[in-house]
Design a protein around this motif. Structure first.
Motif, short mmCIF file in Angstrom:
data_model
loop_
_atom_site.label_atom_id
_atom_site.label_comp_id
_atom_site.label_asym_id
_atom_site.label_seq_id
_atom_site.Cartn_x
_atom_site.Cartn_y
_atom_site.Cartn_z
N VAL A 170 0.85 -1.18 0.00
CA VAL A 170 0.00 0.00 0.00
C VAL A 170 0.88 1.23 0.00
O VAL A 170 1.72 1.40 0.86
CB VAL A 170 -0.96 0.04 1.20
N GLY A 171 0.69 2.07 -0.96
CA GLY A 171 1.59 3.19 -1.15
C GLY A 171 0.97 4.52 -0.84
O GLY A 171 -0.11 4.62 -0.28
N ILE A 172 1.68 5.54 -1.24
CA ILE A 172 1.23 6.91 -1.01
C ILE A 172 0.37 7.38 -2.18
O ILE A 172 -0.47 8.24 -2.05
CB ILE A 172 2.45 7.83 -0.80
N HIS A 204 3.14 8.72 6.52
CA HIS A 204 1.98 8.02 5.94
C HIS A 204 2.25 6.52 5.88
O HIS A 204 1.41 5.71 6.28
CB HIS A 204 1.71 8.58 4.54
N GLU A 205 3.42 6.14 5.39
CA GLU A 205 3.72 4.70 5.29
C GLU A 205 3.84 4.06 6.67
O GLU A 205 3.41 2.92 6.88
CB GLU A 205 5.00 4.47 4.48
N HIS A 263 0.54 3.14 7.88
CA HIS A 263 0.06 1.83 7.43
C HIS A 263 0.57 0.71 8.35
O HIS A 263 -0.12 -0.27 8.60
CB HIS A 263 0.50 1.55 5.99
N GLU A 316 -6.41 4.91 3.59
CA GLU A 316 -5.39 5.87 3.12
C GLU A 316 -5.46 7.20 3.86
O GLU A 316 -4.43 7.75 4.24
CB GLU A 316 -5.52 6.07 1.61
N HIS A 336 -7.19 6.53 -2.85
CA HIS A 336 -6.45 7.25 -1.81
C HIS A 336 -7.15 8.50 -1.31
O HIS A 336 -6.70 9.11 -0.36
CB HIS A 336 -5.05 7.61 -2.32
ZN LIG Z 1 -1.01 4.68 1.58
#
Ligand SMILES: [Zn+2]
Length: 298
Positions: free
Chosen positions: A30-32, A172-173, A176, A203, A267
């Motif tokens: 899961v990314g930005i 942010h990461e 997660h 997100e 997101h």
């Molecule tokens: Zn994310």
């Protein structure tokens, strides 16, 4: 956002992972950023990466070599060098969440792994390239960041991409990771899209957690009692908000020349991402109950 020059950093919190054989694209990560990744990579390679968005299969990592990031021992190093800034962010985030984790129901906090990479990397979520953007891989409980992304924030996403924007991305990461520990990640239905989907709720909660850390960052201290970070200026906050907006799904869709289609969002919009970042910054992690608010308030 600047580090106190005298802050002491433990550089072992960040490692560099060498290039290995790439077998796919971080399907479970899961990314930005969401839509842009697929759009960009498909544009340049023609490869179908739809697995990235639906949280597909998890592959086995191959031929992995990791080495500690060396030479990052003080806040002055973090101010001068982007790799060391990642080490500084990791030190502050780790100390912050070790204290704040119980507030979101995490009784046994664990430090995530944090890997820097260049070009491509093998992970427990499959192989990833720089085009994936920074991401968290739940099976590895690890963050993966190619710091070239920060240049991309400027050149491709049109954000100013200053130090606090970079810290927002890391925060942010790390958010997660907190969701992995709290069970929020597992409880969410990650198959859906749209502005009130669980995917977007996850997100913007990660954005909120990033804000919570930055809001409290000047109270987080190293082992000797020195705060890692100096007080944040309004201009620096604007910089982070600018980055949060730039990776909003609506902004990315509009910049790509396409139709803004909320049903496909993964997101959240620029407005949602900024608002939840500020909610966390003002109210701390307990204000980040993005799963508890109705769709109209998300
Ligand atoms: Zn994310």
């Amino acid at each position: 956002m600047s580090f106190n020059d005298d802050a002491r950093l433990d550089s072992s919190k960040v490692k560099r992972r060498g290039r290995g054989r790439t077998t796919g694209i971080a399907a479970g990560g899961v990314g930005i950023v969401g839509i842009i990744v697929v759009a960009l990579v498909q544009q340049f390679t023609g490869v179908n990466l739809s697995g990235l968005l639906d949280g597909g299969s998890v592959g086995a990592p191959q031929q992995i070599e990791s080495t500690a990031v060396a030479g990052c021992t003080t806040g002055a190093d973090a101010n001068a060098d982007v790799d060391c800034r990642m080490v500084g962010a990791a030190n502050s985030l780790d100390a912050y969440w070790a204290g704040a984790a119980p507030e979101i129901g995490v009784a046994d906090y664990r430090t995530p792994d944090f890997f820097l990479f260049t070009s491509s990397v093998d992970t427990g979520c499959g192989g990833a390239t720089s085009a994936t953007g920074p991401f968290y891989c739940p099976p590895d409980q690890a963050l993966y960041v190619d710091t070239d992304f920060f240049e991309q924030l400027r050149s491709q996403f049109g954000a100013s991409g200053g130090p606090l924007a970079q810290m927002y991305v890391v925060g942010h990461e790390w958010g997660h990771h907190m969701q992995q520990l709290s069970g929020a990640f597992e409880a969410a239905d990650r198959s859906g899209t749209g502005p009130a989907s669980d995917t977007v709720r996850l997100e913007v909660q990660a954005d909120c957690y990033a804000g919570a850390w930055i809001g409290a960052a000047t109270t987080v201290r190293d082992d000797a009692g020195t705060t890692f970070l100096e007080p944040v200026t309004q201009a620096q906050v604007a910089d982070a908000l600018d980055a949060a907006a730039a990776v909003g799904d609506d902004r990315i869709q509009a910049a790509g020349g396409g139709r803004v289609d909320p049903d496909t969002w993964t997101h959240g919009s620029a407005e949602q991402r900024q608002r939840w970042f500020e909610t966390g910054r003002a109210g701390g992690p307990t204000a980040c109950d993005t799963f508890g608010v109705p769709a109209s308030a998300l």
